[in-house]
Design a protein around this motif. Sequence first.
Motif, PDB file in Angstrom:
ATOM      1  N   UNK A  69       0.816  -1.325   0.104  1.00 55.51           N
ATOM      2  CA  UNK A  69       0.075   0.115   0.057  1.00 55.51           C
ATOM      3  C   UNK A  69       0.664   1.282  -0.102  1.00 55.51           C
ATOM      4  N   UNK A  70       2.054   1.270   0.870  1.00 52.67           N
ATOM      5  CA  UNK A  70       2.620   2.496   1.127  1.00 52.67           C
ATOM      6  C   UNK A  70       3.767   2.626  -0.148  1.00 52.67           C
ATOM      7  N   UNK A  71       4.304   1.714  -0.349  1.00 51.96           N
ATOM      8  CA  UNK A  71       5.521   1.541  -1.369  1.00 51.96           C
ATOM      9  C   UNK A  71       5.400   1.297  -2.666  1.00 51.96           C
ATOM     10  N   UNK A  72       4.193   0.424  -3.000  1.00 50.56           N
ATOM     11  CA  UNK A  72       4.102  -0.057  -4.276  1.00 50.56           C
ATOM     12  C   UNK A  72       4.715  -1.487  -4.474  1.00 50.56           C
ATOM     13  N   UNK A  73       5.395  -2.022  -3.664  1.00 49.06           N
ATOM     14  CA  UNK A  73       6.141  -3.228  -4.012  1.00 49.06           C
ATOM     15  C   UNK A  73       5.583  -4.404  -3.148  1.00 49.06           C
ATOM     16  N   UNK A  74       5.725  -5.626  -3.608  1.00 52.52           N
ATOM     17  CA  UNK A  74       5.344  -6.842  -2.987  1.00 52.52           C
ATOM     18  C   UNK A  74       6.701  -7.356  -2.560  1.00 52.52           C
ATOM     19  N   UNK A  75       6.456  -7.780  -1.079  1.00 53.69           N
ATOM     20  CA  UNK A  75       7.644  -8.515  -0.471  1.00 53.69           C
ATOM     21  C   UNK A  75       7.231  -9.693   0.328  1.00 53.69           C
ATOM     22  N   UNK A  76       8.294 -10.384   0.670  1.00 54.45           N
ATOM     23  CA  UNK A  76       7.793 -11.528   1.303  1.00 54.45           C
ATOM     24  C   UNK A  76       8.526 -11.481   2.815  1.00 54.45           C
ATOM     25  N   UNK A  77       8.029 -11.636   4.106  1.00 52.55           N
ATOM     26  CA  UNK A  77       8.670 -11.517   5.314  1.00 52.55           C
ATOM     27  C   UNK A  77       9.520 -12.767   5.325  1.00 52.55           C
ATOM     28  N   UNK A  78      10.804 -12.385   5.787  1.00 53.23           N
ATOM     29  CA  UNK A  78      12.071 -13.592   5.747  1.00 53.23           C
ATOM     30  C   UNK A  78      12.543 -13.541   7.263  1.00 53.23           C
ATOM     31  N   UNK A  79      12.229 -12.679   8.182  1.00 46.95           N
ATOM     32  CA  UNK A  79      12.822 -12.713   9.502  1.00 46.95           C
ATOM     33  C   UNK A  79      12.236 -11.666  10.245  1.00 46.95           C
ATOM     34  N   UNK A  80      12.922 -11.247  11.602  1.00 45.20           N
ATOM     35  CA  UNK A  80      12.541 -10.326  12.475  1.00 45.20           C
ATOM     36  C   UNK A  80      13.791  -9.640  12.927  1.00 45.20           C
ATOM     37  N   UNK A  81      13.539  -8.241  12.793  1.00 44.88           N
ATOM     38  CA  UNK A  81      14.665  -7.161  12.980  1.00 44.88           C
ATOM     39  C   UNK A  81      14.439  -6.978  14.390  1.00 44.88           C
ATOM     40  N   UNK A  82      13.277  -6.695  15.070  1.00 45.68           N
ATOM     41  CA  UNK A  82      13.210  -6.452  16.503  1.00 45.68           C
ATOM     42  C   UNK A  82      11.676  -6.282  16.710  1.00 45.68           C
ATOM     43  N   UNK A  83      11.440  -5.841  17.963  1.00 39.85           N
ATOM     44  CA  UNK A  83      10.028  -5.515  18.635  1.00 39.85           C
ATOM     45  C   UNK A  83      10.741  -4.179  19.486  1.00 39.85           C
ATOM     46  N   UNK A  84       9.846  -3.080  19.220  1.00 35.03           N
ATOM     47  CA  UNK A  84      10.177  -1.685  19.562  1.00 35.03           C
ATOM     48  C   UNK A  84       9.011  -1.089  20.435  1.00 35.03           C
ATOM     49  N   UNK A  85       9.245  -1.151  21.878  1.00 35.93           N
ATOM     50  CA  UNK A  85       8.137  -0.683  22.610  1.00 35.93           C
ATOM     51  C   UNK A  85       8.619   0.468  23.652  1.00 35.93           C
ATOM     52  N   UNK A  86       9.340   1.380  23.102  1.00 36.60           N
ATOM     53  CA  UNK A  86       9.720   2.416  24.120  1.00 36.60           C
ATOM     54  C   UNK A  86       8.778   3.054  24.749  1.00 36.60           C
ATOM     55  N   UNK A  87       8.381   3.051  25.692  1.00 35.01           N
ATOM     56  CA  UNK A  87       7.281   3.861  26.533  1.00 35.01           C
ATOM     57  C   UNK A  87       7.493   5.423  26.666  1.00 35.01           C
ATOM     58  N   UNK A  88       8.712   5.830  26.080  1.00 32.47           N
ATOM     59  CA  UNK A  88       9.032   7.145  26.127  1.00 32.47           C
ATOM     60  C   UNK A  88       8.933   7.721  24.692  1.00 32.47           C
ATOM     61  N   UNK A  89       8.418   6.858  23.826  1.00 34.23           N
ATOM     62  CA  UNK A  89       8.012   7.451  22.284  1.00 34.23           C
ATOM     63  C   UNK A  89       6.329   7.305  22.271  1.00 34.23           C
ATOM     64  N   UNK A  90       5.833   8.411  22.133  1.00 40.96           N
ATOM     65  CA  UNK A  90       4.226   8.510  22.142  1.00 40.96           C
ATOM     66  C   UNK A  90       4.064   9.527  20.911  1.00 40.96           C
ATOM     67  N   UNK A  91       3.074   8.792  20.096  1.00 39.64           N
ATOM     68  CA  UNK A  91       2.624   9.372  18.797  1.00 39.64           C
ATOM     69  C   UNK A  91       1.307  10.154  19.187  1.00 39.64           C
ATOM     70  N   UNK A  92       1.213  11.371  19.073  1.00 40.34           N
ATOM     71  CA  UNK A  92      -0.177  12.174  19.406  1.00 40.34           C
ATOM     72  C   UNK A  92      -0.772  12.390  18.190  1.00 40.34           C
ATOM     73  N   UNK A  93      -1.891  12.089  17.690  1.00 39.65           N
ATOM     74  CA  UNK A  93      -2.708  12.245  16.486  1.00 39.65           C
ATOM     75  C   UNK A  93      -3.824  13.699  16.813  1.00 39.65           C
ATOM     76  N   UNK A  94      -3.842  14.169  15.804  1.00 46.51           N
ATOM     77  CA  UNK A  94      -4.837  15.177  15.712  1.00 46.51           C
ATOM     78  C   UNK A  94      -6.225  15.102  16.104  1.00 46.51           C
TER      79      UNK A  94
END
Length: 156
Positions: free
Chosen positions: A67-92
């Motif tokens: 949807x965002x980049x127009x290309x087809x990929x396949x998932x081949x692994x895991x880079x990581x899991x990111x859950x920093x509680x000091x990173x917040x996203x505020x929406x309008x």
Amino acid sequence: MARTEHFHNPDAPMPNSIVVAVTVFVRDDHDRVLLIRRTDNGLWALPGGAQDFGEYIADTAVRETREEAGVIIEVVGLVGIYTNPNHLVEFSDGEVRQQFSICFRGRYVSGELGTSSETSAAQWVERAHLDEIAIHPSMRLRIDHGFEDRPEPYIG
């Protein structure tokens, strides 16, 4: 909908949601990473987004990249899991989301780069040029981890 990134900001509003989301680290044959430029904040990022009901999480990674980049990929692994509680996203709309993102490693399969209502650009970027573009620190961490080819995924 506009979004504001709060990163280690003591004045950030309190979070009111956590959403399961993915990002995808994909390299091409020239060792460049696939990045999109977000329309909601103008920053460059890995493709990604929220999981839909009835969807496997790896399918979310494939769908969001298409949807965002127009290309087809396949998932081949895991880079990581990111859950920093000091990173917040505020929406309008009043949502303040605490970060929860699973960063997958993807392999390019097919398709031409394109954009969507969520992206103003999609391109393959050389590692040496990452410092020249606007990338949020938490996204840059995922990109750096992706290039490191760690034997075990990052958990943090």
